[in-house]
Design an enzyme around this catalytic site. Structure first.
Site, PDB file in Angstrom:
ATOM      1  NE  ARG A  85       2.831  13.824   5.095  1.00 23.83           N
ATOM      2  CZ  ARG A  85       3.955  13.263   4.677  1.00 23.83           C
ATOM      3  NH1 ARG A  85       5.004  14.012   4.354  1.00 23.83           N
ATOM      4  NH2 ARG A  85       4.081  11.954   4.606  1.00 23.83           N
ATOM      5  CE1 TYR A 215      -3.944  15.015   2.056  1.00 20.93           C
ATOM      6  CE2 TYR A 215      -1.803  15.720   2.895  1.00 20.93           C
ATOM      7  CZ  TYR A 215      -2.794  14.759   2.782  1.00 20.93           C
ATOM      8  OH  TYR A 215      -2.636  13.552   3.413  1.00 20.93           O
ATOM      9  N   GLY A 216      -4.676  18.380   3.973  1.00 16.69           N
ATOM     10  CA  GLY A 216      -4.550  18.210   5.424  1.00 16.69           C
ATOM     11  C   GLY A 216      -3.149  18.309   6.004  1.00 16.69           C
ATOM     12  CE  LYS A 224       1.514  13.566   9.517  1.00 15.63           C
ATOM     13  NZ  LYS A 224       1.886  12.377  10.256  1.00 15.63           N
ATOM     14  CG  HIS A 244       5.077   9.695  11.893  1.00 14.22           C
ATOM     15  ND1 HIS A 244       5.433   9.325  10.614  1.00 14.22           N
ATOM     16  CD2 HIS A 244       3.752   9.942  11.841  1.00 14.22           C
ATOM     17  CE1 HIS A 244       4.372   9.337   9.837  1.00 14.22           C
ATOM     18  NE2 HIS A 244       3.342   9.708  10.554  1.00 14.22           N
ATOM     19  CB  SER A 266       2.845   8.674   5.631  1.00 12.82           C
ATOM     20  OG  SER A 266       3.538   9.651   6.349  1.00 12.82           O
ATOM     21  CB  CYS A 268       3.379   1.942   6.625  1.00 10.46           C
ATOM     22  SG  CYS A 268       4.383   2.387   5.207  1.00 10.46           S
ATOM     23  CB  THR A 271      -5.136   4.139  11.116  1.00  3.72           C
ATOM     24  OG1 THR A 271      -4.508   5.414  10.955  1.00  3.72           O
ATOM     25  CG2 THR A 271      -6.546   4.333  11.644  1.00  3.72           C
ATOM     26  CG  ASP A 293      -0.137  10.447  12.321  1.00  2.72           C
ATOM     27  OD1 ASP A 293       0.527   9.614  11.685  1.00  2.72           O
ATOM     28  OD2 ASP A 293      -0.136  11.662  12.034  1.00  2.72           O
ATOM     29  NE  ARG A 384      -4.287  10.825   4.093  1.00  2.00           N
ATOM     30  CZ  ARG A 384      -3.265  10.638   4.921  1.00  2.00           C
ATOM     31  NH1 ARG A 384      -3.464  10.563   6.220  1.00  2.00           N
ATOM     32  NH2 ARG A 384      -2.047  10.505   4.457  1.00  2.00           N
ATOM     33  NE  ARG A 415       3.414   0.313   2.369  1.00  2.00           N
ATOM     34  CZ  ARG A 415       2.176  -0.140   2.274  1.00  2.00           C
ATOM     35  NH1 ARG A 415       1.897  -1.145   1.478  1.00  2.00           N
ATOM     36  NH2 ARG A 415       1.203   0.444   2.943  1.00  2.00           N
ATOM     37  N   GLY A 509      -5.568  -8.171  11.625  1.00  2.00           N
ATOM     38  CA  GLY A 509      -5.813  -8.703  12.972  1.00  2.00           C
ATOM     39  C   GLY A 509      -4.782  -9.752  13.375  1.00  2.00           C
TER      40      GLY A 509
END
Ligand code: OXD
Ligand code: MN
Length: 602
Positions: A85, A215-216, A224, A244, A266, A268, A271, A293, A384, A415, A509
């Protein structure tokens, strides 16, 4: 406009024209401007998808993978200058600069439309203009929105078919009302030149124009652009929240279920958290995924309910393995589009952090030979996967529920190598909003620019809030006033490091242990200590049984260092000051109260 005879697409494919005159007029207008060779009305059918994959293979836009290893999956390599992005070229074009606020790039709508029209003039000559009808949200949800995206990229069409509910379903939902609400999205690759790359949002017109990128995050306009930037603007106007956030379900062995929404910036680990598999010690506990997301949330009967507006996952590949995220690995084992990963000699995909040994030879994301001795990474750090959410073995059974799932807890997290403990809980909603508003995180490869720099990223929405961030904070506070049974709000940090620079917490986990404490707090059974920053678990409030962790690390990761927090509070103040007077009084008071609580303990 020159229209070629019906060689492409062949008859019966790409002719799903909607009846709504407003859509037809808009497509006409864009076609006149961009002068495409053909107009292709996508219906999202299997037949159409197969046809477009076939065409993409012929044009080397996609490479076929070894169909035994990854059935019905393909690899796309983007232009090396177009891999993330572009926040610096993303604009919110509200009528006034104040509406876009201090955290967005603003440009005047009239001038921006003129500039973009100039760039789009003749941009689709010799190309096909695809019209993609789609909906965001389950078919029977009151929150669901209709969008149409025009694009000259087959890659976009193939991805949108995975990421959204596309085709007839959108045309039906829109109906014939020329005044119905729907999003107009225009995308053209132009010549993939970073100098002519602009992602522009016109919230007051419910419109998006994106040029110069493939780009996605820049071009799958549902994600987004609509679900977050335009979505957040509409959400404020209409009294709901577009966030988000991942959404997950946690079910106890006794069958008691809670849903949790979590905002991390993003790349971090949203998923990974959404697909968490509890460690053996938590036998009988189940975590299920609603979304990874984006969450759209509304107030009903004093509670917050969430839907996932998307239909697929567009996730970061590197680091994904059977060790870190088995459910993601199973999800991407078939029917997946890969972007910018490496290709092995036997037609499989590979990336840094995948299970097993690296291949002796591969073709890297740029299309060059690669060996384990190469200095370059084989897969781009922001490579991705695009995969249907139905591939996820842990998908939640209520993912299609139009009313959404009731949210018991909201988690913010960044983070952070220091200062911020593993988990703490807000005293109340307003304090929780403060935790979200002041969160900070190290930047990642999901956006172009420096990686690893700590920046304030309120609610993980810094790049995605489509209006003034001060008004956004106020909207959060106002939503809280409508909640008689509000979710509890938490902050987590999986990334705190010890003095020697090692991560203190195993993550993945094992984050179940933190989730379990959060659920215990929701159930009013979990213990906690009052601290200046909120409620903190003591080590024995967390279930750490069978976890190989040094007690010193646990104490360190749960600890609050007063000196570090003096700096942190100064950082909060500096951030609020940098926003130039838009921060609601209630949050400024929270800041004062936080400082006062630290003074009280001295
Ligand atoms: C994403 C992002 O792709 O946040 O989800 O960048
Ligand atoms: Mn994201």
């Amino acid at each position: 406009m020159k229209m070629s005879p019906a060689i492409f697409p062949p008859s019966g494919i790409g002719d799903a024209r909607p009846a709504n005159q407003a859509v037809l007029d808009w497509v006409d207008e864009i076609a006149k401007l961009t002068e495409p060779e053909n107009i292709f009305w996508c219906d999202g059918s299997d037949r159409e998808n197969e046809f477009l994959i076939g065409e993409s293979l012929k044009e080397n836009l996609l490479s076929k993978l070894n169909q035994k290893k990854v059935p019905r999956s393909y690899l796309h390599r983007s232009d090396p200058n177009d891999v993330a992005r572009v926040e610096q070229f993303t604009f919110v074009c509200t009528p006034t600069k104040e509406e876009a606020g201090p955290t967005n790039n603003w440009s005047e709508p009239g001038e921006t439309y003129t500039k973009l029209r100039g760039l789009l003039k003749g941009a689709m000559r010799g190309r096909t203009l695809f019209v993609i009808p789609y909906i965001m949200g389950p078919p029977d949800s009151p929150l669901t929105k209709v969008g149409f995206e025009i694009t000259d990229s087959k890659y976009v069409v193939l991805n949108m078919r995975i990421m959204t509910r596309m085709g007839e379903i959108a045309v039906k939902r829109l109906g014939n009302d020329p005044n119905a609400e729907w999003n107009r999205g225009v995308h053209s690759l132009l010549d993939i030149n970073p100098e002519r790359r602009f992602i522009c949002h016109f919230p007051q017109d419910n419109a998006i124009i994106s040029v110069g990128s493939g780009y996605g995050g820049n071009v799958l306009l549902s994600k987004k652009c609509l679900a977050l930037r335009i979505g957040s603007y509409l959400a404020r106007k209409q009294g709901w929240l577009a966030e988000h956030m991942l959404i997950l379900g946690v079910e106890s062995p006794e069958g008691k279920k809670h849903y949790v929404a979590a905002a991390f910036p993003s790349a971090c680990g949203k998923t990974n958290f959404a697909m968490l598999i509890p460690p053996d010690h938590f036998k009988g506990w189940k975590v299920t995924t609603v979304g990874d997301d984006i969450a759209w949330m509304q107030v009903r009967d004093g509670r917050l309910y969430a839907i996932n507006p998307e239909n697929g996952y567009f996730g970061v590949v590197p680091g994904t393995s059977y060790k870190s995220n088995p459910n993601a690995m199973r999800s991407i084992a078939h029917d997946t589009l890969y972007t910018n990963v490496a290709l092995t000699d036997d037609g499989d995909v590979w990336w840094e952090g995948k299970d097993g040994e690296p291949p002796a030879h591969a073709i890297d994301w740029r299309g060059n030979d690669w060996t384990p001795n190469s200095k370059e990474k084989a897969a781009h750090p922001n490579s991705r996967f695009t995969t249907p959410m139905r591939n996820n073995p842990a998908i939640d059974s209520d993912v299609e529920k139009g009313g959404g799932v009731p949210i018991s807890a909201i988690i913010f997290g960044g983070r952070r190598g220091d200062t911020v403990p593993l988990v703490h809980e807000a005293f109340d909603w307003a304090h929780g909003v403060y935790l979200g508003a002041t969160m900070a995180s190290e930047t990642t490869a999901a956006a172009t620019g420096a990686v690893g720099k700590v920046r304030h990223d309120p609610m993980a929405m810094l790049p995605f809030c489509g209006y003034n961030i001060g008004d956004y904070f106020q909207h959060w506070l106002d939503i809280g006033k409508r909640l008689t049974n509000p979710p509890l709000i938490f902050n987590v940090n999986w990334f705190r490091k010890g003095v020697t620079g090692q991560f203190l917490w195993p993550g993945f986990g094992e984050n179940m242990r933190v989730l379990k404490w959060i659920i215990d707090r929701c159930e009013q059974t979990g213990g906690a200590l009052k601290s200046p920053i909120g409620w903190l678990p003591s080590p024995h409030d967390l279930d750490l049984a069978e976890l190989d962790i040094d007690h010193k690390c646990v104490a360190e990761i749960l600890g609050i260092d007063h000196e570090e927090w003096q700096k942190e509070i100064a950082g909060h103040k500096e951030f609020f000051d940098s926003l130039g007077g838009v921060v609601p009084e209630e949050l400024l008071e929270q800041s004062e109260q936080l400082a006062a609580r630290f003074k009280e303990c001295l």
